[in-house]
Design a protein around this motif. Structure first.
Motif, PDB file in Angstrom:
ATOM      1  N   THR A   5       0.865  -1.168   0.008  1.00  0.00           N
ATOM      2  CA  THR A   5       0.045  -0.006  -0.052  1.00  0.00           C
ATOM      3  C   THR A   5       0.697   1.398   0.032  1.00  0.00           C
ATOM      4  OG1 THR A   5      -1.572  -1.262   1.368  1.00  0.00           O
ATOM      5  CG2 THR A   5      -2.193   0.915   0.959  1.00  0.00           C
ATOM      6  N   HIS A   6       1.882   1.204   0.814  1.00  0.00           N
ATOM      7  CA  HIS A   6       2.806   2.214   0.879  1.00  0.00           C
ATOM      8  C   HIS A   6       3.463   2.649  -0.530  1.00  0.00           C
ATOM      9  CE1 HIS A   6       2.594   3.567   4.948  1.00  0.00           C
ATOM     10  NE2 HIS A   6       3.229   2.421   5.628  1.00  0.00           N
ATOM     11  N   ALA A   7       3.978   1.347  -1.102  1.00  0.00           N
ATOM     12  CA  ALA A   7       4.976   1.693  -2.387  1.00  0.00           C
ATOM     13  C   ALA A   7       3.850   2.287  -3.448  1.00  0.00           C
ATOM     14  CB  ALA A   7       5.493   0.143  -2.725  1.00  0.00           C
ATOM     15  N   PRO A  61      10.597   4.949   5.686  1.00  0.00           N
ATOM     16  CA  PRO A  61      10.350   5.117   6.965  1.00  0.00           C
ATOM     17  C   PRO A  61      10.357   3.865   7.797  1.00  0.00           C
ATOM     18  CG  PRO A  61       9.106   6.738   5.643  1.00  0.00           C
ATOM     19  CD  PRO A  61       9.965   5.884   4.659  1.00  0.00           C
ATOM     20  N   ASP A  62       9.808   2.505   6.966  1.00  0.00           N
ATOM     21  CA  ASP A  62       9.650   1.303   7.911  1.00  0.00           C
ATOM     22  C   ASP A  62      10.794   0.404   7.837  1.00  0.00           C
ATOM     23  OD1 ASP A  62       6.947   1.847   8.691  1.00  0.00           O
ATOM     24  OD2 ASP A  62       6.057   0.449   7.293  1.00  0.00           O
ATOM     25  N   LEU A  63      11.971   1.161   7.539  1.00  0.00           N
ATOM     26  CA  LEU A  63      13.337   0.476   7.706  1.00  0.00           C
ATOM     27  C   LEU A  63      13.758   0.552   9.187  1.00  0.00           C
ATOM     28  CD1 LEU A  63      15.973   1.122   4.859  1.00  0.00           C
ATOM     29  CD2 LEU A  63      14.792  -0.972   5.803  1.00  0.00           C
ATOM     30  N   GLY A  91      13.031   3.662  17.775  1.00  0.00           N
ATOM     31  CA  GLY A  91      12.109   2.513  17.610  1.00  0.00           C
ATOM     32  C   GLY A  91      11.212   2.846  16.465  1.00  0.00           C
ATOM     33  N   HIS A  92      10.167   1.899  16.455  1.00  0.00           N
ATOM     34  CA  HIS A  92       9.164   1.689  15.138  1.00  0.00           C
ATOM     35  C   HIS A  92       8.284   3.087  15.156  1.00  0.00           C
ATOM     36  CE1 HIS A  92       7.142   0.560  11.760  1.00  0.00           C
ATOM     37  NE2 HIS A  92       6.134   0.286  12.556  1.00  0.00           N
ATOM     38  N   ARG A  93       8.162   3.846  14.169  1.00  0.00           N
ATOM     39  CA  ARG A  93       7.272   4.884  14.198  1.00  0.00           C
ATOM     40  C   ARG A  93       7.390   5.916  15.130  1.00  0.00           C
ATOM     41  NH1 ARG A  93       0.924   3.981  12.332  1.00  0.00           N
ATOM     42  NH2 ARG A  93       1.090   2.110  11.254  1.00  0.00           N
ATOM     43  N   HIS A  94       8.588   6.382  14.956  1.00  0.00           N
ATOM     44  CA  HIS A  94       9.133   7.516  15.818  1.00  0.00           C
ATOM     45  C   HIS A  94       9.899   8.685  14.852  1.00  0.00           C
ATOM     46  CE1 HIS A  94       8.852   4.931  19.352  1.00  0.00           C
ATOM     47  NE2 HIS A  94       8.457   6.085  19.877  1.00  0.00           N
ATOM     48  N   THR A  96      11.666   8.381  11.984  1.00  0.00           N
ATOM     49  CA  THR A  96      11.595   8.368  10.367  1.00  0.00           C
ATOM     50  C   THR A  96      10.133   8.705   9.892  1.00  0.00           C
ATOM     51  OG1 THR A  96      11.063   5.897  10.864  1.00  0.00           O
ATOM     52  CG2 THR A  96      13.308   6.764  10.394  1.00  0.00           C
ATOM     53  N   HIS A  97       8.940   8.694  10.993  1.00  0.00           N
ATOM     54  CA  HIS A  97       7.811   9.249  10.362  1.00  0.00           C
ATOM     55  C   HIS A  97       7.418  10.502  10.736  1.00  0.00           C
ATOM     56  CE1 HIS A  97       7.820   4.518  10.276  1.00  0.00           C
ATOM     57  NE2 HIS A  97       6.362   4.738  10.002  1.00  0.00           N
ATOM     58  N   SER A  98       8.333  11.291  10.180  1.00  0.00           N
ATOM     59  CA  SER A  98       7.926  12.786  10.455  1.00  0.00           C
ATOM     60  C   SER A  98       8.220  13.530   9.471  1.00  0.00           C
ATOM     61  CB  SER A  98       8.639  13.045  11.489  1.00  0.00           C
ATOM     62  OG  SER A  98      10.176  13.203  11.356  1.00  0.00           O
ATOM     63  N   ALA A 181       4.598  10.418   1.527  1.00  0.00           N
ATOM     64  CA  ALA A 181       3.556   9.760   1.277  1.00  0.00           C
ATOM     65  C   ALA A 181       3.363   8.779   2.364  1.00  0.00           C
ATOM     66  CB  ALA A 181       3.695   8.862  -0.007  1.00  0.00           C
ATOM     67  N   HIS A 182       4.418   8.114   2.587  1.00  0.00           N
ATOM     68  CA  HIS A 182       4.524   7.068   3.922  1.00  0.00           C
ATOM     69  C   HIS A 182       3.809   7.598   5.224  1.00  0.00           C
ATOM     70  CE1 HIS A 182       6.088   3.368   5.982  1.00  0.00           C
ATOM     71  NE2 HIS A 182       5.849   4.280   6.816  1.00  0.00           N
ATOM     72  N   VAL A 183       4.437   8.826   5.426  1.00  0.00           N
ATOM     73  CA  VAL A 183       3.881   9.540   6.705  1.00  0.00           C
ATOM     74  C   VAL A 183       2.270   9.845   6.650  1.00  0.00           C
ATOM     75  CG1 VAL A 183       4.095  11.489   8.205  1.00  0.00           C
ATOM     76  CG2 VAL A 183       6.272  10.234   7.268  1.00  0.00           C
ATOM     77  N   GLY A 185       0.297   8.132   4.647  1.00  0.00           N
ATOM     78  CA  GLY A 185      -0.439   6.949   4.808  1.00  0.00           C
ATOM     79  C   GLY A 185      -0.758   6.217   6.305  1.00  0.00           C
ATOM     80  N   ASP A 186       0.299   6.348   7.137  1.00  0.00           N
ATOM     81  CA  ASP A 186       0.423   6.136   8.405  1.00  0.00           C
ATOM     82  C   ASP A 186      -0.475   6.789   9.322  1.00  0.00           C
ATOM     83  OD1 ASP A 186       1.933   3.727   8.107  1.00  0.00           O
ATOM     84  OD2 ASP A 186       3.553   4.291   8.873  1.00  0.00           O
ATOM     85  N   CYS A 187      -0.671   8.207   8.769  1.00  0.00           N
ATOM     86  CA  CYS A 187      -1.461   8.944   9.664  1.00  0.00           C
ATOM     87  C   CYS A 187      -2.822   8.591   9.744  1.00  0.00           C
ATOM     88  CB  CYS A 187      -1.409  10.402   9.115  1.00  0.00           C
ATOM     89  SG  CYS A 187       0.219  11.216   9.923  1.00  0.00           S
TER      90      CYS A 187
HETATM   91 ZN   LIG Z   1       5.208   3.356   8.447  1.00  0.00          ZN
END
Ligand SMILES: [Zn+2]
Length: 243
Positions: A5-7, A61-63, A91-94, A96-98, A181-183, A185-187
């Motif tokens: 979905t992200h890609a 970001p999900d790396l 950690g996850h979703r910190h 890199t999700h900004s 786009a990733h950020v 999507g996760d929002c």
């Molecule tokens: Zn993510």
């Protein structure tokens, strides 16, 4: 939100935004007179390359999640990179999700594209690998065969871009758009993102209407709709006279 979905959202964002940006008269002047960012973005090969790179950047970001399937894209190499991302971002979703990450990654990759060809090529190869892995091309799993097949497919794609004369002045732009786009999507998911990191507040949709990752809505509706949008945008951008 799931990887593919992200890609797909990254590819769609690129196909929507890039041609418009390339047409702007100031496209060459962004970031204080650096080399024009999107000078050749309208060539069909670069539009396709940009969509693939942007799809990969939409996985970047999900790396921060070493157990995610994309951390296995190139076997131990991407797993170690993912460990480093996880440690550095808290950690996850910190981090890199900004918004800050999207801008920093974009500017960093733009600098590489402008001055450091080897660094640029490594980023491009990583993005292609992440994109192919996310949409399910190659062999999933943790085995060394899977890493080798993914490396082979990525190398083939990279060489194909090269043979088509693809330049990468737009690399930073594609990485920034993909990360954003990733950020975004996760929002839209129930957990949200710390968009204004280092502020800790998570941006989520109100009334708990956020998407649940991997459930029926994402798999049966959002994924297919995004696939159609990406195909339609490719058709519209590559065959404008037919629309
Ligand atoms: Zn993510």
């Amino acid at each position: 939100m799931m990887g593919h979905t992200h890609a797909l959202s990254g590819a769609a964002a690129w196909l929507l935004v890039a041609p418009g940006l390339a047409a702007l008269p100031m496209a060459g002047g962004i970031a204080g007179g650096l080399t024009p960012i999107v000078a050749n973005v309208l060539s069909p090969a670069e539009l396709i390359a940009g969509a693939i790179v942007c799809a990969g950047a939409a996985m970047l970001p999900d790396l921060d999640h070493p157990h995610a399937t994309i951390a296995q894209t190139f076997g131990p190499a991407t797993w170690m990179l993912s460990k480093a991302f996880n440690w550095a971002s808290g950690g996850h979703r910190h981090a890199t999700h900004s918004l800050l990450f999207a801008i920093a990654a974009g500017l960093g990759c733009h600098m590489l594209a402008d001055h450091y060809p080897i660094g640029r090529d490594i980023v491009v190869i990583l993005m292609i690998g992440l994109a192919l892995r996310a949409v399910g091309i190659g062999i999933p799993g943790k085995t060394i065969t899977s890493a080798l097949v993914n490396i082979g497919l990525t190398a083939g794609t990279f060489v194909a871009f090269h043979s088509q004369g693809v330049g990468y002045l737009w690399l930073g732009l594609a990485v920034a758009i993909g990360s954003l786009a990733h950020v975004t999507g996760d929002c839209l998911t129930e957990r949200g993102c710390p968009v204004l990191w280092p502020l800790k507040h998570r941006w989520v949709l109100p009334y708990r209407i956020g998407i649940k990752t991997g459930r029926a809505f994402e798999i049966k509706i959002l994924g297919p709709v995004l696939s159609i949008v990406v195909i339609a945008l490719f058709a519209a951008r590559l065959m404008p006279e037919s629309i």
